[in-house]
Design a protein around this motif. Structure first.
Motif, mmCIF file in Angstrom:
data_model
loop_
_atom_site.group_PDB
_atom_site.id
_atom_site.type_symbol
_atom_site.label_atom_id
_atom_site.label_comp_id
_atom_site.label_asym_id
_atom_site.label_seq_id
_atom_site.Cartn_x
_atom_site.Cartn_y
_atom_site.Cartn_z
ATOM 1 N N ALA A 50 0.794 -1.163 -0.062
ATOM 2 C CA ALA A 50 0.068 0.143 0.065
ATOM 3 C C ALA A 50 0.794 1.180 0.030
ATOM 4 O O ALA A 50 0.645 2.246 -0.684
ATOM 5 N N ARG A 51 1.984 1.432 0.884
ATOM 6 C CA ARG A 51 2.796 2.548 0.758
ATOM 7 C C ARG A 51 3.415 2.589 -0.555
ATOM 8 O O ARG A 51 3.804 3.725 -0.781
ATOM 9 N N ALA A 52 3.897 1.728 -1.168
ATOM 10 C CA ALA A 52 4.579 1.716 -2.445
ATOM 11 C C ALA A 52 3.413 2.248 -3.440
ATOM 12 O O ALA A 52 3.853 3.394 -4.288
ATOM 13 N N LYS A 53 2.354 2.039 -3.339
ATOM 14 C CA LYS A 53 1.289 2.301 -4.270
ATOM 15 C C LYS A 53 0.967 4.032 -4.156
ATOM 16 O O LYS A 53 1.119 4.825 -4.956
ATOM 17 N N ILE A 54 1.141 4.389 -2.817
ATOM 18 C CA ILE A 54 1.010 5.695 -2.327
ATOM 19 C C ILE A 54 1.973 6.611 -2.823
ATOM 20 O O ILE A 54 1.908 7.644 -3.322
ATOM 21 N N VAL A 55 3.347 6.165 -2.660
ATOM 22 C CA VAL A 55 4.407 6.899 -2.894
ATOM 23 C C VAL A 55 4.404 7.067 -4.404
ATOM 24 O O VAL A 55 4.790 8.115 -4.846
ATOM 25 N N GLU A 56 4.124 6.036 -5.148
ATOM 26 C CA GLU A 56 3.946 6.155 -6.534
ATOM 27 C C GLU A 56 3.175 7.153 -6.965
ATOM 28 O O GLU A 56 3.388 8.161 -7.925
ATOM 29 N N VAL A 58 3.190 15.460 -7.571
ATOM 30 C CA VAL A 58 4.072 16.403 -7.467
ATOM 31 C C VAL A 58 4.665 16.892 -8.545
ATOM 32 O O VAL A 58 4.904 18.124 -8.925
ATOM 33 N N GLU A 59 5.089 15.954 -9.579
ATOM 34 C CA GLU A 59 5.772 16.151 -10.800
ATOM 35 C C GLU A 59 4.767 16.743 -11.524
ATOM 36 O O GLU A 59 5.118 17.746 -12.059
ATOM 37 N N LEU A 95 5.331 15.609 -0.446
ATOM 38 C CA LEU A 95 5.391 14.480 -0.092
ATOM 39 C C LEU A 95 4.910 14.077 1.025
ATOM 40 O O LEU A 95 4.239 12.844 1.585
ATOM 41 N N VAL A 96 5.185 14.760 2.133
ATOM 42 C CA VAL A 96 4.965 14.644 3.525
ATOM 43 C C VAL A 96 3.228 14.906 3.778
ATOM 44 O O VAL A 96 2.579 13.916 4.278
ATOM 45 N N VAL A 97 2.520 15.633 3.032
ATOM 46 C CA VAL A 97 1.108 15.848 3.106
ATOM 47 C C VAL A 97 0.598 14.452 2.456
ATOM 48 O O VAL A 97 -0.333 13.875 2.745
ATOM 49 N N LEU A 98 0.961 14.104 1.321
ATOM 50 C CA LEU A 98 0.427 13.056 0.368
ATOM 51 C C LEU A 98 0.819 11.682 1.057
ATOM 52 O O LEU A 98 -0.130 10.925 0.959
ATOM 53 N N CYS A 99 1.843 11.445 1.602
ATOM 54 C CA CYS A 99 2.183 10.241 1.994
ATOM 55 C C CYS A 99 2.006 9.900 3.482
ATOM 56 O O CYS A 99 1.952 8.748 4.330
ATOM 57 N N GLY A 100 1.641 10.892 4.326
ATOM 58 C CA GLY A 100 1.476 10.960 5.625
ATOM 59 C C GLY A 100 0.113 9.929 6.055
ATOM 60 O O GLY A 100 -0.844 9.975 5.242
ATOM 61 N N ASP A 101 0.215 9.124 7.163
ATOM 62 C CA ASP A 101 -0.761 8.548 7.457
ATOM 63 C C ASP A 101 -1.607 9.357 8.423
ATOM 64 O O ASP A 101 -2.979 8.630 8.857
ATOM 65 N N LYS A 102 -1.591 10.597 8.597
ATOM 66 C CA LYS A 102 -2.370 11.136 9.578
ATOM 67 C C LYS A 102 -2.533 12.746 8.908
ATOM 68 O O LYS A 102 -1.805 13.058 8.046
ATOM 69 N N SER A 103 -3.537 13.349 9.269
ATOM 70 C CA SER A 103 -3.960 14.597 8.641
ATOM 71 C C SER A 103 -2.717 15.586 9.147
ATOM 72 O O SER A 103 -2.551 15.748 10.167
ATOM 73 N N THR A 104 -2.427 16.450 8.224
ATOM 74 C CA THR A 104 -1.316 17.356 8.540
ATOM 75 C C THR A 104 -2.150 18.895 8.826
ATOM 76 O O THR A 104 -3.326 19.120 8.605
#
Length: 281
Positions: free
Chosen positions: A222-228, A234-235, A262-271
């Motif tokens: 799941a993390r790999a999919k989120i990072v992708e 971002v790009e 990346l912090v906002v999109l990949c974080g598991d908690k609300s920023t």
């Protein structure tokens, strides 16, 4: 190997009518004065009555004479055959067999619990009676042996994309199990119609550890999919800012922006947003 062949039998209703007619005829012979002939005929007629038997649908009668196999009868209804034939009933109906949960090591040595359901029927009555001592017990024991052998040939979980595993390929495993059982039961005159896994789980001693491993694998995927997805977003954001000329950012500011996105999109908690009311720099 003794194989099934058609045994001698006649329509029971026709023979019944003939015997009744003969019995009446011999009684008339006795009344006419030929007592010896009438008595002999009546006795012979009486000896034919034990030759009647019934055959139910999806049933066969295996007949023997002095220990020799003389054939099987599958025609349903009232039948008649030679009274000296010994007749044994064999059911040809489809049956279900569910094996007990057995513990076995898979291909990687992990202990697992597995059980199966086998749908089978007798298709050769002679082989079922004469080739094995008890065909029902033979089916049960050989099915469990085939299940144990098949389970030890595959891993519980797939190890690569093309690999067949017990959990991920139920259709292929069912076909393999069916072939394995059929090879063992063919000599008993039994046909396997279906075989499938009814229970599959890790053994209790490793179930907790394997569950944690599966959870970790799922989290990593799941993390790999989120990072992708985050990298693509971002790009896309940088390209659109540049194309529309909204703001010009140097390499350092681009790096900061990429890091924040990346912090906002990949974080598991609300920023928590921070509003900058000062200048650009």
């Amino acid at each position: 190997m003794i194989q099934e062949r058609r045994g001698f039998s006649l329509n029971g209703y026709l023979v019944f009518a003939i015997l009744i007619a003969l019995h009446i005829s011999f009684l008339l012979v006795i009344d006419s004065g030929s007592e010896l002939a009438g008595i002999v005929g009546t006795v012979l007629t009486g000896l034919c009555w034990p030759g009647f038997f019934m055959v139910q649908p999806n049933q066969a009668k295996v007949m023997t004479l002095f220990g020799s196999y003389v054939g099987s009868v599958r025609e349903t209804g009232l039948r008649w055959t030679i009274p000296l034939f010994i007749r044994k009933t064999i059911s040809l109906r489809i049956r279900n067999f569910e094996s007990a949960k057995i513990k076995v090591n898979d291909n990687l040595g992990n202990p697992i619990e597995i059980a199966s359901i086998v749908v089978w029927s007798v298709t050769d009555s002679a082989e079922a009676v004469f080739e094995v001592d008890n065909y029902e017990s033979y089916v049960n024991i050989q099915s469990e042996a085939a299940l144990r052998n098949m389970a030890s040939s595959y891993a519980y979980d797939p190890q690569d994309e093309d690999g067949i595993a017990l959990r991920s390929h139920p259709q292929q495993i069912s076909e393999k199990l069916k072939e394995e059982i059929q090879d063992r039961l063919g000599r008993a005159g039994v046909t396997v119609h279906e075989a499938r896994i009814s229970h599959l789980a890790y053994a209790q001693e490793i179930a907790s550890a394997m569950l944690q491993r599966q959870q970790a694998t799922a989290i990593i995927a799941a993390r790999a999919k989120i990072v992708e997805g985050a990298v693509g977003m971002v790009e896309m954001a940088l390209e659109r800012l540049h194309d529309k000329g909204v703001v010009e950012l140097d390499e350092e500011r681009k790096a900061v922006m990429v890091s924040n996105l990346l912090v906002v999109l990949c974080g598991d908690k609300s920023t928590q947003p921070v509003v900058n009311t000062g200048s650009l720099y």
